[in-house]
Motif scaffolding. Structure first.
Motif, PDB file in Angstrom:
ATOM      1  N   VAL A   1      23.932   9.169  53.467  1.00 37.64           N
ATOM      2  CA  VAL A   1      25.108   8.966  52.615  1.00 37.64           C
ATOM      3  C   VAL A   1      24.781   8.005  51.470  1.00 37.64           C
ATOM      4  N   ARG A   2      24.059   6.914  51.813  1.00 38.54           N
ATOM      5  CA  ARG A   2      23.688   5.920  50.799  1.00 38.54           C
ATOM      6  C   ARG A   2      22.876   6.587  49.685  1.00 38.54           C
ATOM      7  N   GLU A   3      21.966   7.421  50.110  1.00 40.88           N
ATOM      8  CA  GLU A   3      21.079   8.093  49.158  1.00 40.88           C
ATOM      9  C   GLU A   3      21.855   9.030  48.232  1.00 40.88           C
ATOM     10  N   ARG A   4      22.817   9.727  48.789  1.00 45.01           N
ATOM     11  CA  ARG A   4      23.612  10.660  47.968  1.00 45.01           C
ATOM     12  C   ARG A   4      24.470   9.927  46.958  1.00 45.01           C
ATOM     13  N   GLN A   5      24.811   8.679  47.292  1.00 48.29           N
ATOM     14  CA  GLN A   5      25.673   7.926  46.379  1.00 48.29           C
ATOM     15  C   GLN A   5      24.887   7.222  45.285  1.00 48.29           C
ATOM     16  N   GLU A   6      23.561   7.141  45.496  1.00 51.70           N
ATOM     17  CA  GLU A   6      22.734   6.477  44.485  1.00 51.70           C
ATOM     18  C   GLU A   6      22.745   7.287  43.204  1.00 51.70           C
ATOM     19  N   LYS A   7      22.894   6.578  42.099  1.00 53.23           N
ATOM     20  CA  LYS A   7      22.855   7.277  40.816  1.00 53.23           C
ATOM     21  C   LYS A   7      21.396   7.488  40.419  1.00 53.23           C
TER      22      LYS A   7
ATOM     23  N   THR B   1      13.954   8.704  50.000  1.00 50.58           N
ATOM     24  CA  THR B   1      14.888   9.281  49.045  1.00 50.58           C
ATOM     25  C   THR B   1      15.066  10.762  49.340  1.00 50.58           C
ATOM     26  N   GLN B   2      16.186  11.304  48.812  1.00 56.91           N
ATOM     27  CA  GLN B   2      16.477  12.679  49.144  1.00 56.91           C
ATOM     28  C   GLN B   2      15.368  13.620  48.702  1.00 56.91           C
TER      29      GLN B   2
ATOM     30  N   ARG C   1      22.269  19.423  54.416  1.00 54.65           N
ATOM     31  CA  ARG C   1      22.778  18.363  55.304  1.00 54.65           C
ATOM     32  C   ARG C   1      21.708  18.023  56.335  1.00 54.65           C
TER      33      ARG C   1
ATOM     34  N   LYS D   1      23.871   7.116  57.824  1.00 53.10           N
ATOM     35  CA  LYS D   1      24.172   6.104  56.793  1.00 53.10           C
ATOM     36  C   LYS D   1      23.148   6.164  55.659  1.00 53.10           C
TER      37      LYS D   1
END
Ligand code: SF4
Length: 219
Positions: A115-121, A2-3, A94, A112
């Motif tokens: 990006v997926r992680e940034r889109q996770e709520k 996770t981020q 970034r 990928k």
């Protein structure tokens, strides 16, 4: 990954390069033939980066090159640290290393995942029921927090060791529905709002509690 678990690029690079086994990394040039990888002499050291060829690299060549490199990564003694470096972020938040294979992951795979992680709520944190919050030890830690700031003083006042006090503070933060980064004042404020502490118990902190002051004035 996770981020929140991503390291800054400087730290991640240091962790990788100062690892005692870094010198034995699979993609290092072989001592007898610097053109091939130490981890597998059938793989050229260029396999970890896309070649700069006119018209781009043919897909079949790319797949073969990447698979060979990744097989070496999987056997590499610093794969974990290298993967963390590949996932690390620069000052702009970034990916610090947007090209090449690192830690067994291609640049596309790392991108990928990012990006997926940034889109996770963010997960919705539900406050816990009173029965979980009103334990003797948690209330003691809260009362101690209302008076002391230093972890040692909080622990002593609560009658527990520092580690337990820190653990209970962390549990309270989560169970009060606060983010992990919540400050002591935010924890106390939430505790007052939940009826775990009386306003009078945090009297010394009132200037720090705008909403408590509002509540008190309205009473
Ligand atoms: S994990 Fe792969 S890219 Fe990273 S140091 Fe090892 S061989 Fe090189």
């Amino acid at each position: 990954m996770t981020q929140s678990k991503r390291l800054g690029s400087y730290t991640a690079r240091q962790n990788l390069m100062t690892h005692p086994r870094y010198r034995y990394r699979g993609c290092a040039p072989d001592v007898d033939d610097p053109a091939v990888a130490a981890g597998d002499n059938s793989v050229p050291v260029t396999a970890w980066e896309a070649p700069d060829v006119d018209g781009g690299e043919a897909q079949a060549d790319r797949v073969r090159r990447q698979e060979a490199a990744i097989e070496v990564c999987v056997e590499c003694p610093v794969m974990v640290q290298c993967m963390a470096y590949g996932a690390s972020l620069n000052a702009a938040g970034r990916l610090a290393v947007p090209h090449g294979i690192l830690g067994g992951l291609t640049a596309l795979e790392r991108h990928k995942a990012f990006v997926r992680e940034r889109q996770e709520k963010p997960a919705v944190v539900e406050p816990a029921p009173d029965v979980q919050l009103k334990t003797e030890q948690k209330l003691a830690v809260l009362r101690a927090l209302a008076v002391h700031e230093a972890p040692e003083a909080v622990a002593a006042a609560a009658g527990v060791d520092v580690r337990t006090a820190q653990w209970q503070r962390s549990r309270l933060t989560t169970q009060l529905g606060l983010p992990k980064t919540a400050t002591r004042v935010q924890v106390l404020e939430a505790a007052v709002a939940r009826g775990l502490l009386e306003v009078g118990e945090v009297a010394g902190q009132l200037s720090l509690f705008p909403s408590v002051l509002v509540l008190e004035a309205a009473a």
